[in-house]
Structure formats: C-alpha cells, structure tokens
Design an enzyme around this catalytic site. Structure first.
Site, PDB file in Angstrom:
ATOM      1  N   LYS A   9      -6.601  27.030 -36.066  1.00 11.69           N
ATOM      2  CA  LYS A   9      -5.465  26.984 -35.148  1.00 11.69           C
ATOM      3  C   LYS A   9      -5.009  25.531 -34.909  1.00 11.69           C
ATOM      4  CE  LYS A   9      -6.848  31.289 -32.865  1.00 11.69           C
ATOM      5  NZ  LYS A   9      -6.934  32.014 -31.576  1.00 11.69           N
ATOM      6  N   TYR A  49       0.667  38.561 -34.049  1.00 11.51           N
ATOM      7  CA  TYR A  49      -0.090  38.993 -32.869  1.00 11.51           C
ATOM      8  C   TYR A  49       0.569  40.180 -32.160  1.00 11.51           C
ATOM      9  CZ  TYR A  49      -3.347  35.000 -32.936  1.00 11.51           C
ATOM     10  OH  TYR A  49      -4.342  34.101 -33.255  1.00 11.51           O
ATOM     11  N   ASN A 112      -9.046  28.073 -29.071  1.00 10.89           N
ATOM     12  CA  ASN A 112     -10.408  28.410 -29.513  1.00 10.89           C
ATOM     13  C   ASN A 112     -10.618  28.161 -31.007  1.00 10.89           C
ATOM     14  OD1 ASN A 112      -8.977  30.576 -30.464  1.00 10.89           O
ATOM     15  ND2 ASN A 112     -10.282  32.154 -29.548  1.00 10.89           N
ATOM     16  N   HIS A 115      -9.293  31.705 -35.836  1.00  3.40           N
ATOM     17  CA  HIS A 115      -9.060  33.154 -35.754  1.00  3.40           C
ATOM     18  C   HIS A 115      -9.748  33.826 -36.928  1.00  3.40           C
ATOM     19  CE1 HIS A 115      -6.957  37.016 -35.538  1.00  3.40           C
ATOM     20  NE2 HIS A 115      -6.856  36.914 -36.856  1.00  3.40           N
ATOM     21  N   GLU A 126      -3.445  41.388 -42.022  1.00  6.17           N
ATOM     22  CA  GLU A 126      -3.336  39.945 -41.786  1.00  6.17           C
ATOM     23  C   GLU A 126      -3.319  39.134 -43.091  1.00  6.17           C
ATOM     24  OE1 GLU A 126      -6.337  38.920 -38.879  1.00  6.17           O
ATOM     25  OE2 GLU A 126      -5.262  39.990 -37.299  1.00  6.17           O
TER      26      GLU A 126
HETATM   27  P1  CMP Z   1      -7.676  35.421 -31.734  1.00  2.00           P
HETATM   28  O1  CMP Z   1      -8.942  35.780 -32.428  1.00  2.00           O
HETATM   29  O2  CMP Z   1      -6.730  34.572 -32.488  1.00  2.00           O
HETATM   30  O3  CMP Z   1      -6.934  36.769 -31.291  1.00  2.00           O
HETATM   31  C1  CMP Z   1      -6.098  36.831 -30.168  1.00  2.00           C
HETATM   32  C2  CMP Z   1      -6.121  35.576 -29.379  1.00  2.00           C
HETATM   33  O4  CMP Z   1      -5.637  35.680 -28.074  1.00  2.00           O
HETATM   34  C3  CMP Z   1      -7.561  35.124 -29.201  1.00  2.00           C
HETATM   35  O5  CMP Z   1      -8.068  34.664 -30.406  1.00  2.00           O
HETATM   36  C4  CMP Z   1      -7.405  34.082 -28.117  1.00  2.00           C
HETATM   37  O6  CMP Z   1      -7.018  32.832 -28.627  1.00  2.00           O
HETATM   38  C5  CMP Z   1      -6.270  34.674 -27.311  1.00  2.00           C
HETATM   39  N1  CMP Z   1      -6.781  35.283 -26.098  1.00  2.00           N
HETATM   40  C6  CMP Z   1      -7.561  36.341 -25.973  1.00  2.00           C
HETATM   41  N2  CMP Z   1      -7.817  36.613 -24.683  1.00  2.00           N
HETATM   42  C7  CMP Z   1      -7.164  35.692 -23.981  1.00  2.00           C
HETATM   43  C8  CMP Z   1      -7.020  35.422 -22.589  1.00  2.00           C
HETATM   44  N3  CMP Z   1      -7.622  36.188 -21.682  1.00  2.00           N
HETATM   45  N4  CMP Z   1      -6.276  34.381 -22.254  1.00  2.00           N
HETATM   46  C9  CMP Z   1      -5.655  33.618 -23.177  1.00  2.00           C
HETATM   47  N5  CMP Z   1      -5.746  33.825 -24.500  1.00  2.00           N
HETATM   48  C10 CMP Z   1      -6.502  34.841 -24.893  1.00  2.00           C
END
Ligand code: CMP
Length: 137
Positions: A9, A49, A112, A115, A126
């Site tokens: 990311k 998403y 984070n 993904h 995906e």
């Molecule tokens: P990802 O695995 O990319 O899939 C969906 C993304 O949404 C997840 O990682 C996080 O980066 C984001 N995400 C999930 N839960 C939350 C939350 N409670 N608040 C903000 N972002 C979130």
C-alpha cells in the site's frame, strides 16, 4: 498451486519497504507471477474494495489507497492465500503477531502496509482486476 493478489500500500511504498515485503513472500516459497507499480484512481480503488462500500471507513480507505503509488503483485504457491495472510498478520497491526509484516511495519488499521486476498473467490477477482492473462507468467 494457488494464486493470490497482494498490494504494498502507499504507506509501504513511502516507507521504502517494497523489497522487504516481497522478500518475505519469496523466502516463504511464494513466486511473483505478476508485478506492477501504479497510482490507483479513485474509481479503481472503489471498484477493488466494492465489498466494503457500505462500511464507515470506505471513503477514507479509498482516499488512502489513492494517496500514492502502490505495488500490485500476483503471487503463486502452495496454499498461497493463507500463506500471504499469515505472513501479513492481523488487519490491525496492534493485534498482529510478532514477526509479521504488519506488526513490523504498519502504523494503523488503515495504514497497514499490505493487502492480501482473503479467499479463493476474492483472489480470482482481485488478480483479474489488476492483471490480464498476458501480464501473468
Ligand atoms: P485490506 O486487507 O486491504 O482490506 C480492507 C481494508 O480496509 C483493510 O485492509 C484495512 O486497511 C481497512 N480497514 C479494515 N477495517 C478498518 C477499520 N475499522 N478502519 C479503517 N480501515 C479499516
């Protein structure tokens, strides 16, 4: 053999840890079969998403995912989907196991670092979302 989609990311690219993330995948028996550096448009991030569109964090998530370049990669290996998820650690880095990518590099549940697809159906969607057949080895 299984294929999955992973993304370094915008926070991972800014922190200069693209290589470290890919190295963890490679060291654990995964092979990179598709690879691109791209800056997603809002529409591309929203489409990717789409399953999360009703969530309160959707606008912020798609804003974040378009805030800078990302690395899109298709990975192949035995049990690739679960392997990538185990290596990433929990979505919230505070809950991620020691030694996982998110525990080591991530700042928050949104920023984070990485993904990974969560199931065979999402992996197929995906991988196909970002790569056509000619771009995969
Ligand atoms: P990802 O695995 O990319 O899939 C969906 C993304 O949404 C997840 O990682 C996080 O980066 C984001 N995400 C999930 N839960 C939350 C939350 N409670 N608040 C903000 N972002 C979130």
């Amino acid at each position: 053999m299984e294929r999955t989609l992973s993304i370094v990311k915008p926070d991972g690219v800014k922190k200069n840890v693209i290589g470290q993330v890919i190295a963890r995948f490679e060291k654990n028996g995964l092979r990179v079969v598709g690879l691109k550096l791209a800056t997603l448009t809002k529409a591309q991030a929203e489409g990717f998403y789409a399953v999360h569109r009703a969530r309160p964090f959707f606008a912020s998530l798609t804003e974040f995912m378009t805030s800078g370049p990302v690395v899109l990669m298709a990975l192949e290996g035995e049990g690739a989907i679960k392997k990538v998820r185990d290596l990433m650690g929990a979505t919230d880095p505070k809950k991620a196991e020691v030694g996982t990518i998110r525990a080591d590099f991530a700042d928050s549940i949104e920023a984070n670092i990485v993904h990974g697809s969560d199931a065979p159906e999402t992996a197929a969607f995906e991988v196909g979302y970002y790569f056509n057949a000619l771009e995969l080895i």
